[in-house]
Design a protein around this motif. Sequence first.
Motif: not given
Ligand code: FES
Lengths: 102, 811
Positions: A45, A47-50, A64, A66-69
Amino acid sequence: MTDWKKIAPLEDIPRLGSRVVEIEDGSIAVFRASDDQVFAVRDACPHKNGPLSQGIVAGHTVTCPLHNWKIDLESGEALGPDEGCTNTYAAKVEDGIVYVQL
Amino acid sequence: MKERLVLVGNGMAGVRTLEELLKLAPQEYEITVFGAEPYPNYNRIMLSPVLAGEKSIDEIILNDRRWYEDNGITLHTGDPVVEIDRVNRKVIAQSGLEVPYDRLLLATGSNPFIIPVPGSDLPGVIGFRDIADVDAMLEAAKTGNKAVVIGGGLLGLEAANGLQLNGMDVTVVHLMDILMERQLDRPAAEMLRKSLEEKGLKFLMETQTAEVLGEDHVTGLRFADGEEIEADLVVMAVGIRANMDLAQKAGLYCERGVVVNDTMQTYDPRIYAVGECVQHRGECYGLVAPLFEQAKVAANHLAKMGIARYEGSVTSTKLKVTGIDLFSAGEFNEEDGDETLVLQDPAQNVYKKLVVRDNRIRGAVMFGDTMDGTWYFQLLREGTDISGFRSSILFGQHDLGDAGHGDETRVAALSDDAEICGCNGVTKGDIVNAIQTKGLFTLDDVRAHTKASASCGSCTGLVEAILSSTVGEGYEEKPSKKPVCACTEHSHDEVIRAIAEHELKDMRAVFDFLEWKTPDGCATCRPALNYYLLARWPEEYHDDPQSRFINERAHGNIQKDGTYSVVPRMFGGLCTPSDLRAIAEVCEKYNVPEMKVTGGQRIDLFGVKKEDLPLMWKDLSDAGFVSGHAYGKAMRTVKTCAGKKWCRFGTQDSTGLGVQLEELTWGSWMPHKFKLAVSGCPRNCAEATIKDFGVVCVDSGYELHIGGNGGIKVRVTDLLCKVDTEEEVLEYCGAFTQMYREEAHYLERTAPWVERVGLAYIKERILDDEEERKALYERFKIGQKVAQVDPWKARAEGEAAHEFVPLKISA
Ligand code: FES
Ligand code: SRM
Ligand SMILES: Cc1cc2nc3c(=O)[nH]c(=O)nc-3n(C[C@H](O)[C@H](O)[C@H](O)COP(=O)(O)OP(=O)(O)OC[C@H]3O[C@@H](n4cnc5c(N)ncnc54)[C@H](O)[C@@H]3O)c2cc1C
Ligand code: SF4
């Protein structure tokens, strides 16, 4: 040079789901939408590689885990107000077999 | 050929209905609109700010002519409909134009009531209803000096304020002895009058108008007591009357308005009606929020979906006079059996009153500090039981002690760098900035743009407060029904009801029947639907793994690096040396990087690679373990204490009872996570009073506690009852659990659920109604037959293998 690589029969990927394909420098996620179109994106992802492969698929997007992006599978771009982009790879289905251009 | 829909009345309710209809069924009708006014649809509410010079007419147009064109709607402005020919199904307009209809929508609004005294038809006497009235007032302000407003209600005061800002000398004449008597109690009304007098308005209270004076234009008023007053302009704002002439002439049944049923249909099934012209269940509404709810329902039926119902509304009022904060909702004057909570601070000019019955808010009046108005209104509409926070409720929502925010006082007083959302590190400044630069209006917008309140949600109240203090008293619309997500208009309750009543047994059926707007739903609604279907049709519905969050699909907790954690179930926290040995061996065999004893009395194995999960599960399964569901919206753990067997204070076998409860409930899918505990005595070492279902053993039996919660917002349980035997504990537990499974909204834990529906309701079903309790317990056990199949064992044996094995490139 990039080549079309044979991945697997389409039915090995669940509808509205994905499979992970391991490549030399990481993983890619191959998605199958409800209309049986397939998409391949880097399994990370913006964002943070989710691991996007683990997210919930709807339409041509994945959320995603992990944090719903929400990521657009066609462009690899984050949707809505979020900003970021993950790599995409061309993908296609021929005679029931999924190919990805790597 | 398309069916023809004609809308009579181009105002707020009618056009909103069309907007809702176009969202649901854009191609269903050929639409024609008739409006008596020469304008496209505008925001009538904003006439007050226009009069006060705070807004222009252009700014309050809601749908410009382009909008009608773009949606293929034929618009006739300045041409009122004068007749409805129901036999030939056509309307006839003043211009002679005739338009046939298949469905007709009446939204003719209302007319200002003009007191029938001599002279009331003189030029210079007007109502306050439309743009023409505002023009007339602004014109009068240019030439005349003295204005009299008859009526000290909401409209009258807004008119008076506007006229005064236009330089007129304004007197408000009111029949009653307090202002806004339909929205305010005496103390609040007195405070309001004082504030308005300070702004320069004059009041004649308890004064009845007898005659309007003047020859060819108004010059003054004479009152019943013979006194007279000069006036160049008289505004009558004494009330409105539903505009139903047209409907009456067409023979539709009318009382105080056009009578409609819960589907907004009149007595002629082809004719629907919405807005102020309507009377529903004996009520006529004069505010937009209820009218917009009516619009939604009418649109649903016009779109032939046929499921929405309008069941009436509770309304709230704010006065749009800049500098005056006033809020009122519900039954604000106490009756027999009501209690009142009052906070009064004359020095700060603040007054708050709540009328309460059976620990539920029935009404609220606030003056001076209205920040918590929306919160009280929400508690009122949802019928929330306030007993848990009653003693501090008047201090507002911010005083409720959410973790980390407990001491924060007024958001307005917070500095810009104050952290509002602890999960995402969002400050007040970030939020205000996003609201202002991006033009955000709703909580969802703020969540999407800033991430504030998007994670654990404990700061939601603060974010809402910042939103309302930043956006100000702007026109906000708060539907009382919250849709499940943007894919649908339907609320959780409507979905749950439709699944049961219409026997919808798979997701496609739900999407089709409820006309979902997206083909696949989304990450919010699919897990909810999957749960509702599973809970309602345990034996028939096939679980849809692709509609589950990854934790539930992979049966482990996803970690930040994409590995998973594994938590084997340890019934009641009990274990043996061989259990521990087996876990130790598994950890060594699969190189588990870290083990930890959890807060739930069992052991967590962190950092397991996804491919290894099925192998590891096989070993655990061989050693007798099943999944701990530490990852699921499911029954989690039963914490127990030492109990009678060892503890010198123990009164009952708390450990053994805990094991029995866990054996009964493990594997069950829930709306949210669900935790239990059994303590052996009131010392309560297992913390049973912050669990979803807690048992505290006492010498004479078992106290059963429900609706507790640790975590984000601590809530202590409510005592459900005391029972005598272990069998009863199991039965009550099963019944309570099943009731929660069937009725709560997805992702609503027992704590908020119990608060929403109230303890009394739960007691009614589980204590007072033995048959119901037994039936619930029975249904729980039926569901458990399907649910108690260990998902780990199944996967170790090959189920859903594709989930765990990566693909290899073959050529
Ligand atoms: S890693 Fe994908 S939304 Fe945070
Ligand atoms: C492992 C554990 C912490 C520990 O090491 O002790 C834990 C770990 C997590 N908790 Fe917890 N909770 C754990 C006990 C608790 C407890 C204590 C208890 O159960 O007695 C609480 C407070 C009690 C309660 O729930 O009322 C607790 C309150 C929460 C909450 C807040 C719940 C709430 O309603 O307010 C969350 C967030 C949520 O569920 O949405 C949460 C969520 C989480 C998640 C699942 C976060 C997530 O969504 O990924 C954590 C997973 C970590 C991981 O990667 O494995 N955890 N969590 C505990 C597992 C217990 C078990 O054996 O299953
Ligand atoms: C000054 C003012 C301030 C207000 N402030 C607030 C507020 O703060 N909050 C709030 O909630 N509400 C407020 N209201 C009330 C709110 O504006 C109304 O409840 C709402 O506009 C009613 O909507 P409606 O569609 O039923 O009627 P309207 O919006 O009045 O629309 C009806 C339309 O039908 C037209 N019409 C009538 N008969 C015919 C016919 N035979 N043929 C064709 N057209 C016809 C009328 O000309 C009118 O344009 C305020 C109202 C006013 C006047
Ligand atoms: S384990 Fe629980 S408290 Fe700890 S970081 Fe994760 S969610 Fe927060």
